[in-house]
Structures are given as C-alpha cells and as structure tokens.
Scaffold this motif. Structure first.
Motif, PDB file in Angstrom:
ATOM      1  N   GLY A   1       0.797  -1.227   0.000  1.00 16.87           N
ATOM      2  CA  GLY A   1       0.000   0.000   0.000  1.00 16.87           C
ATOM      3  C   GLY A   1       0.824   1.269   0.000  1.00 16.87           C
ATOM      4  O   GLY A   1       0.267   2.371  -0.021  1.00 16.87           O
ATOM      5  N   GLU A   2       2.152   1.177   0.045  1.00 16.15           N
ATOM      6  CA  GLU A   2       3.007   2.349   0.043  1.00 16.15           C
ATOM      7  C   GLU A   2       3.674   2.500  -1.330  1.00 16.15           C
ATOM      8  O   GLU A   2       4.036   1.517  -1.975  1.00 16.15           O
ATOM      9  N   ARG A   3       3.845   3.763  -1.769  1.00 14.80           N
ATOM     10  CA  ARG A   3       4.579   4.025  -3.016  1.00 14.80           C
ATOM     11  C   ARG A   3       6.003   4.390  -2.632  1.00 14.80           C
ATOM     12  O   ARG A   3       6.318   5.537  -2.339  1.00 14.80           O
ATOM     13  N   ILE A   4       6.880   3.363  -2.580  1.00 13.17           N
ATOM     14  CA  ILE A   4       8.227   3.525  -2.079  1.00 13.17           C
ATOM     15  C   ILE A   4       9.145   3.967  -3.209  1.00 13.17           C
ATOM     16  O   ILE A   4       9.205   3.346  -4.272  1.00 13.17           O
ATOM     17  N   THR A   5       9.895   5.037  -2.944  1.00 10.60           N
ATOM     18  CA  THR A   5      10.862   5.516  -3.944  1.00 10.60           C
ATOM     19  C   THR A   5      12.295   5.129  -3.583  1.00 10.60           C
ATOM     20  O   THR A   5      13.181   5.168  -4.439  1.00 10.60           O
ATOM     21  N   GLY A   6      12.529   4.789  -2.317  1.00 13.13           N
ATOM     22  CA  GLY A   6      13.862   4.370  -1.897  1.00 13.13           C
ATOM     23  C   GLY A   6      13.795   3.665  -0.555  1.00 13.13           C
ATOM     24  O   GLY A   6      13.004   4.046   0.316  1.00 13.13           O
ATOM     25  N   ALA A   7      14.604   2.604  -0.379  1.00  9.62           N
ATOM     26  CA  ALA A   7      14.584   1.848   0.877  1.00  9.62           C
ATOM     27  C   ALA A   7      15.947   1.216   1.125  1.00  9.62           C
ATOM     28  O   ALA A   7      16.630   0.787   0.188  1.00  9.62           O
ATOM     29  N   ILE A   8      16.321   1.198   2.397  1.00  8.86           N
ATOM     30  CA  ILE A   8      17.576   0.560   2.816  1.00  8.86           C
ATOM     31  C   ILE A   8      17.265  -0.378   3.968  1.00  8.86           C
ATOM     32  O   ILE A   8      16.624   0.020   4.943  1.00  8.86           O
ATOM     33  N   ALA A   9      17.709  -1.629   3.863  1.00 10.33           N
ATOM     34  CA  ALA A   9      17.611  -2.584   4.973  1.00 10.33           C
ATOM     35  C   ALA A   9      18.935  -2.569   5.715  1.00 10.33           C
ATOM     36  O   ALA A   9      20.002  -2.623   5.087  1.00 10.33           O
ATOM     37  N   ILE A  10      18.883  -2.457   7.040  1.00  9.97           N
ATOM     38  CA  ILE A  10      20.113  -2.410   7.829  1.00  9.97           C
ATOM     39  C   ILE A  10      19.953  -3.258   9.077  1.00  9.97           C
ATOM     40  O   ILE A  10      18.848  -3.460   9.575  1.00  9.97           O
ATOM     41  N   THR A  11      21.091  -3.758   9.582  1.00  4.39           N
ATOM     42  CA  THR A  11      21.083  -4.450  10.868  1.00  4.39           C
ATOM     43  C   THR A  11      21.373  -3.438  11.961  1.00  4.39           C
ATOM     44  O   THR A  11      22.133  -2.488  11.758  1.00  4.39           O
ATOM     45  N   SER A  12      20.772  -3.663  13.123  1.00  5.93           N
ATOM     46  CA  SER A  12      20.986  -2.789  14.266  1.00  5.93           C
ATOM     47  C   SER A  12      21.036  -3.661  15.510  1.00  5.93           C
ATOM     48  O   SER A  12      19.997  -4.063  16.041  1.00  5.93           O
ATOM     49  N   GLY A  13      22.258  -3.993  15.942  1.00  2.00           N
ATOM     50  CA  GLY A  13      22.393  -4.928  17.056  1.00  2.00           C
ATOM     51  C   GLY A  13      21.938  -6.305  16.618  1.00  2.00           C
ATOM     52  O   GLY A  13      22.379  -6.830  15.600  1.00  2.00           O
ATOM     53  N   ASP A  14      21.018  -6.892  17.375  1.00  2.00           N
ATOM     54  CA  ASP A  14      20.483  -8.202  17.020  1.00  2.00           C
ATOM     55  C   ASP A  14      19.249  -8.099  16.138  1.00  2.00           C
ATOM     56  O   ASP A  14      18.677  -9.116  15.754  1.00  2.00           O
ATOM     57  N   ASP A  15      18.812  -6.861  15.831  1.00  2.00           N
ATOM     58  CA  ASP A  15      17.593  -6.661  15.048  1.00  2.00           C
ATOM     59  C   ASP A  15      17.935  -6.120  13.664  1.00  2.00           C
ATOM     60  O   ASP A  15      19.075  -5.754  13.368  1.00  2.00           O
ATOM     61  N   ALA A  16      16.923  -6.085  12.825  1.00  2.00           N
ATOM     62  CA  ALA A  16      17.073  -5.517  11.482  1.00  2.00           C
ATOM     63  C   ALA A  16      15.822  -4.714  11.151  1.00  2.00           C
ATOM     64  O   ALA A  16      14.725  -5.021  11.637  1.00  2.00           O
ATOM     65  N   SER A  17      15.986  -3.663  10.333  1.00  2.00           N
ATOM     66  CA  SER A  17      14.866  -2.792   9.957  1.00  2.00           C
ATOM     67  C   SER A  17      15.049  -2.357   8.514  1.00  2.00           C
ATOM     68  O   SER A  17      16.144  -2.454   7.945  1.00  2.00           O
ATOM     69  N   VAL A  18      13.975  -1.847   7.939  1.00  2.00           N
ATOM     70  CA  VAL A  18      14.043  -1.219   6.630  1.00  2.00           C
ATOM     71  C   VAL A  18      13.633   0.249   6.806  1.00  2.00           C
ATOM     72  O   VAL A  18      12.604   0.562   7.402  1.00  2.00           O
ATOM     73  N   VAL A  19      14.527   1.156   6.347  1.00  2.00           N
ATOM     74  CA  VAL A  19      14.245   2.593   6.355  1.00  2.00           C
ATOM     75  C   VAL A  19      13.812   2.963   4.940  1.00  2.00           C
ATOM     76  O   VAL A  19      14.497   2.637   3.966  1.00  2.00           O
ATOM     77  N   TYR A  20      12.691   3.630   4.813  1.00  2.00           N
ATOM     78  CA  TYR A  20      12.134   3.881   3.471  1.00  2.00           C
ATOM     79  C   TYR A  20      11.614   5.309   3.372  1.00  2.00           C
ATOM     80  O   TYR A  20      11.395   5.996   4.386  1.00  2.00           O
ATOM     81  N   THR A  21      11.428   5.754   2.111  1.00  2.00           N
ATOM     82  CA  THR A  21      10.857   7.071   1.839  1.00  2.00           C
ATOM     83  C   THR A  21       9.940   7.003   0.635  1.00  2.00           C
ATOM     84  O   THR A  21      10.070   6.098  -0.203  1.00  2.00           O
ATOM     85  N   THR A  22       9.040   7.952   0.550  1.00  2.00           N
ATOM     86  CA  THR A  22       8.124   8.054  -0.602  1.00  2.00           C
ATOM     87  C   THR A  22       8.477   9.255  -1.466  1.00  2.00           C
ATOM     88  O   THR A  22       7.771   9.554  -2.424  1.00  2.00           O
ATOM     89  N   GLU A  23       9.575   9.937  -1.140  1.00  2.00           N
ATOM     90  CA  GLU A  23      10.022  11.086  -1.931  1.00  2.00           C
ATOM     91  C   GLU A  23      11.130  10.660  -2.869  1.00  2.00           C
ATOM     92  O   GLU A  23      11.769   9.631  -2.676  1.00  2.00           O
ATOM     93  N   ASP A  24      11.385  11.485  -3.859  1.00  2.00           N
ATOM     94  CA  ASP A  24      12.386  11.163  -4.869  1.00  2.00           C
ATOM     95  C   ASP A  24      13.776  11.411  -4.292  1.00  2.00           C
ATOM     96  O   ASP A  24      14.148  12.553  -3.999  1.00  2.00           O
ATOM     97  N   VAL A  25      14.550  10.333  -4.105  1.00  2.00           N
ATOM     98  CA  VAL A  25      15.913  10.461  -3.579  1.00  2.00           C
ATOM     99  C   VAL A  25      16.954   9.898  -4.525  1.00  2.00           C
ATOM    100  O   VAL A  25      18.120   9.771  -4.185  1.00  2.00           O
ATOM    101  N   GLY A  26      16.556   9.497  -5.721  1.00  2.00           N
ATOM    102  CA  GLY A  26      17.485   9.032  -6.740  1.00  2.00           C
ATOM    103  C   GLY A  26      18.292   7.820  -6.310  1.00  2.00           C
ATOM    104  O   GLY A  26      17.744   6.837  -5.800  1.00  2.00           O
TER     105      GLY A  26
END
Length: 520
Positions: free
Chosen positions: A57-82
C-alpha cells in the motif's frame, strides 16, 4: 506506517541521509532480514516485488535494509531520492565492516565461554569420581578436536598408597590396554609435575622426544601422534597435581591457542570437581566406617533367629546415623533397637554412637521400654542441641510370650503372627528422642511362628518414591520373607526390589523369627 521512535545511532544516521525526505522505519522479522540482507550489514532494497511485500500500500521511492544490534529494519521514503539509497547502503556497509567482524568474533568467543562454563557446571555438580573423569575427558577431547584424549589421575587407597588410573576418549580403551602407564619422561614431566601446559605442532620433532628406553618414542602399535597437547590438573586448594590431560592428533599443527585455553579451562573445572568428590568420599568413608564399627553382631538368642543388615547409602551423601542393636538382658529377655539420627555424615554417626551407648546402659538396668526412651531423651537433649533421634525399642520376654515396645517417632514395626496378615505396630506413639518426654508402651503377643521386622526409612523412602507407597511395597514383600529358607538371600532380593540398588539413604534392618524354643 509511522516512524519507529528508536534512538539507534545507525538508524538515525540513515534517516538523516535521506533528509529532507520524509522517512519511515519498519522492523524486519528474522526470516525477512535473512532474505533481504543475508550476511550484509546494509543493502538498498530495489526489487519492487519485495518492497510491495514488505510495505504493502506504500509508493516507495527508496529503501535501505540495515542491521541494528540483534535486530534488522528497513528505512524507506516516498520522496524522490534518486541513487541515494544505494550510496548510503554502501557507506554503511563499509563503515560497519570491521564492527561486524569484531561482533562476529566476540559472538564466537561467547559461544566458547558458554560451552566451557556449561561443561564446568556439569562437572562440578558431580560427586562420583569415575563419572567426573570420563565426562571431563570426553568434553576436553571434543573441545580440542583431538584425535583422541586421555586423562591420567591419581587416587589414594585405604592404606594411604597412591595409584594411577586413566580414562580414554575418541578411541576404544583397548587401543591402549597393552601399553604401560606413561612415566615421568622429559615429554610427560611438565604435566605430571604441574610445570605448565605443553603444546607442540609435531611432538616427534620436539627435542625432548624419543630419549627414554626401551621405546625411544612411541611403542610399536601406538596410535600415531603428531600434534600434541598436555595440561596438568592442579588442586585449587592444595596445589597438588591430581592428574593430567593428554591429547593427540595424527596430523601436524592441529592444536591452537584457543584449544589450549579450552583444555586448561576444563582442567580447572575438573580439579574443582575432583577436590569436591575426594572430600565427599573421604567423609562418606569415615562416616560409614565409624557407623560400621559401632554396629554389633547380634548375639545368639534361644528360640529366635535374628537377621540384621546395615547398608550405607549407595548414592548421595546421606551416610551415617542409622543403627540397630540386639541386647540380651539380665532378666532373660532380648531387646531389639533400631534408630535414625536426623542428619548425616560424621556428626550424625557420632551422635548415633552416643545415643546407642546410652540406650545400652539403661537397657542393662532392665527398665521398661518407656523408661529407657524417657531417660535417653532427657540425656539426648544436652548431647546434640537442635537435632533429634527416632528410635523403636522392643523387648521380647520368652517367659511371657510377649513383645513390649515403645516408639520415639520412628517408623512402625511389622508384626506377623501365625495365620494373621502383617500388622504395623507402634505407629505415632511419641515424639523423637531429644524432643519427647513421655513414651507410652504397648504389648503384643509374640507366639512361636511369629516374625518381627524393624527398619529405617532408607528402605522405603527415596527422592522418587513416597514413604507411604514404600511401606505398602514392603508389606507386599513380607510373605516371600516368611517362606524363605535363606533369609539373607530373600532380604537381598527384597532390598533390591524396593530400592532398585540406588538407595540414597542408609538402611538398617532387624528381622526376628520366633522358632518356638523359648527355653532360656
């Protein structure tokens, strides 16, 4: 999805890299993190199908998956970041590469330490020397990756003479059965003298190797040893060399500093376990011998067959405190005594000796059972403080054909008269010695053909069996005793059935069989 308000520095840095774009954060499950990141610390997520699954349901223009300690997350945006996500991911990957390596190494070390401490807990919880040395040898051989391992250790026999035993792991014991014990040669001396650990990539090239007759090296038929590791086991209390671990491998340079560290750690835990086991065995032996030395040989008694048995605890530390006695009285009667001191070890055995002597003294005065127990209870109150003693005291008087008894907190006796089922007598008559002050006595007929059984709780109670159930089993086994021609063999069989050979408390038994010849 609203931003995750976590304060992790890596996450904050990635979010700032997207500035002034609006960003969101979504935690990843372990399975999602594994699929998106694998072993990487950060990665740009460009696959539209993956993004649609992670962030429907999201219009993702850019996303990065990263580890943080023992966890992992995806940081994303809906703006144009090339191309920014890919650039940021590369920077994060490069910046955290050394950290990831360090974290991986530390995690590996933590696993090693956990395994070492787990082995230590298992070893130091044991008191059986045979099990300790075999478990330690198995654990150390596995931890070092040795082709085989051996542990040579010293024990002292009852005469104070030292002798050496050994365990083997990784190969059958028969592989070493025909070889003599290792001597204090230049190769073995540092280990047997406690001088330090010896680690060699190829022991056959060591300057100390091959100098001693008659083999000048390894005997014919010995398993090939190239890599060699030997560690002393030193008592932490006395510094005494308790033994030594020896590990071999047919290939060169197989033992590392880490293997040496693990072997030394297991050796240290083994030393603590052996010290504990030897102290325990020493006290257990002392308590057993002290108890045995004070147990009488039942005197010949006209008209009666008297069987007695004392068995020290087969497992655990509950040795000492149980006793029996059979006394010919001046009046012609016979007193049967069985008791149990609350507590175990040398102290309990010592208290038992004092109480047993007191009972013998009062019994010789031909006092009634109630009076014997009363006097001993008064005396016992000043003998051993807060402890107390259970005791069943019964007197057979052949001229009266009776059994007179009193019970100070002990288990009931079992009386079997001809043609009647087994009967429990003396149950809950009074409190134990040292606590009670009055001990009511009772009488029962004891005609020819009768049997009397006195016993302590080690026969019927254990950590895995309720006392009531144990007594029921004992009562069920009585008929086999009554018909036995060999009472000793019958009792051995019954004890085995009731305890399965692993009684964790002392057992004392008196079985009196009235033959019918009551003439004094």
């Amino acid at each position: 999805m609203p931003p995750d308000p976590r304060s992790d520095e890596v996450l904050d840095a990635v979010r700032r890299a997207f500035s002034p774009a609006t960003t969101g954060i979504r935690p990843l499950s372990p399975a999602e993190a594994d699929a998106v990141l694998g072993e990487r610390a950060a990665a740009a997520v460009t696959d539209r199908a993956v993004l649609a699954e992670l962030l429907p349901g999201e219009r993702i223009t850019g996303a990065i998956a990263i580890t943080s300690g023992d966890d992992a997350s995806v940081v994303y945006t809906t703006e144009d970041v090339g191309e920014l996500p890919s650039l940021v991911a590369a920077v994060v990957e490069a910046a955290t590469a050394d950290l990831a390596t360090t974290v991986g190494r530390l995690r590996g070390e933590a696993v090693v330490l956990d395994a070492l401490h787990s082995t230590g807990r298992e070893l130091t919880a044991q008191l059986d020397i045979d099990r300790i040395v075999q478990d330690a040898t198995d654990a150390a051989t596995k931890a070092t990756g040795a082709g085989f391992g051996a542990f040579f250790y010293n024990l002292v026999d009852e005469f104070g003479e030292s002798y050496t035993l050994y365990t083997i792991s990784g190969v059958p014991r028969e592989a070493f059965a025909r070889f003599p014990m290792p001597r204090n040669t230049e190769v073995f001396a540092p280990t047997f003298d406690g001088a330090g650990t010896v680690r060699s990539p190829d022991i056959t090239k060591d300057a100390r190797f091959g100098k001693n007759a008659p083999y000048h090296g390894m005997p014919d038929g010995h398993l090939p040893v190239c890599s060699y590791l030997a560690v002393s086991v030193l008592s932490p209390t006395t510094g005494e060399v308790l033994g030594g671990f020896f590990f071999g491998h047919p290939e060169p340079d197989r033992f590392t500093a880490r293997h040496e560290y693990l072997a030394e750690g297991i050796a240290a835990y083994t030393a603590i376990a052996l010290d504990n086991a030897r102290l325990y065995e020493r006290e257990r032996t002392l308590a057993t011998e002290l108890t045995r030395s004070m147990l009488p040989v039942a005197p010949a008694t006209p008209g009666l067959d008297v069987f007695t048995r004392y068995l020290p605890a087969a497992t655990g530390s509950k040795v000492g405190g149980d006793w029996f006695d059979v006394l010919r009285l001046p009046s012609g009667g016979t007193a049967f005594v069985i008791g149990d001191v609350v507590g175990h070890g040398v102290t309990a055995a010592t208290v038992m000796g004092q109480v047993r002597t007191a009972i013998r003294c009062y019994a010789r005065l031909d006092l009634p059972p109630s009076e014997v127990l009363r006097h001993v209870s008064e005396l016992a109150g000043g003998l051993f403080g807060e402890s107390f003693v259970t005791c069943f005291y019964a007197v057979h008087r052949p001229d009266e054909g009776t059994l007179t008894y009193a019970n100070a907190g002990h288990l009931p006796a079992i009386l079997v008269r001809p043609g009647e089922p087994p009967e429990q007598i003396g149950e809950a008559l009074a409190q134990p010695l040292g606590v009670g002050s009055a001990f009511p006595q009772r009488s029962a007929g004891f005609p020819p053909g009768s049997d009397l059984v006195l016993y302590t709780d080690g026969l019927v109670e254990s950590r895995t069996r309720d006392l009531t159930l144990g007594i029921e089993w004992l009562l069920a086994g009585i008929p086999a005793l009554l018909t036995a021609t060999d009472l000793e063999t019958a009792w051995d069989k019954l004890v085995q059935e009731l305890t399965r050979g692993r009684h964790d408390d002392d057992i004392a038994v008196i079985h009196v069989r009235h033959r019918g010849e009551d003439a004094p």
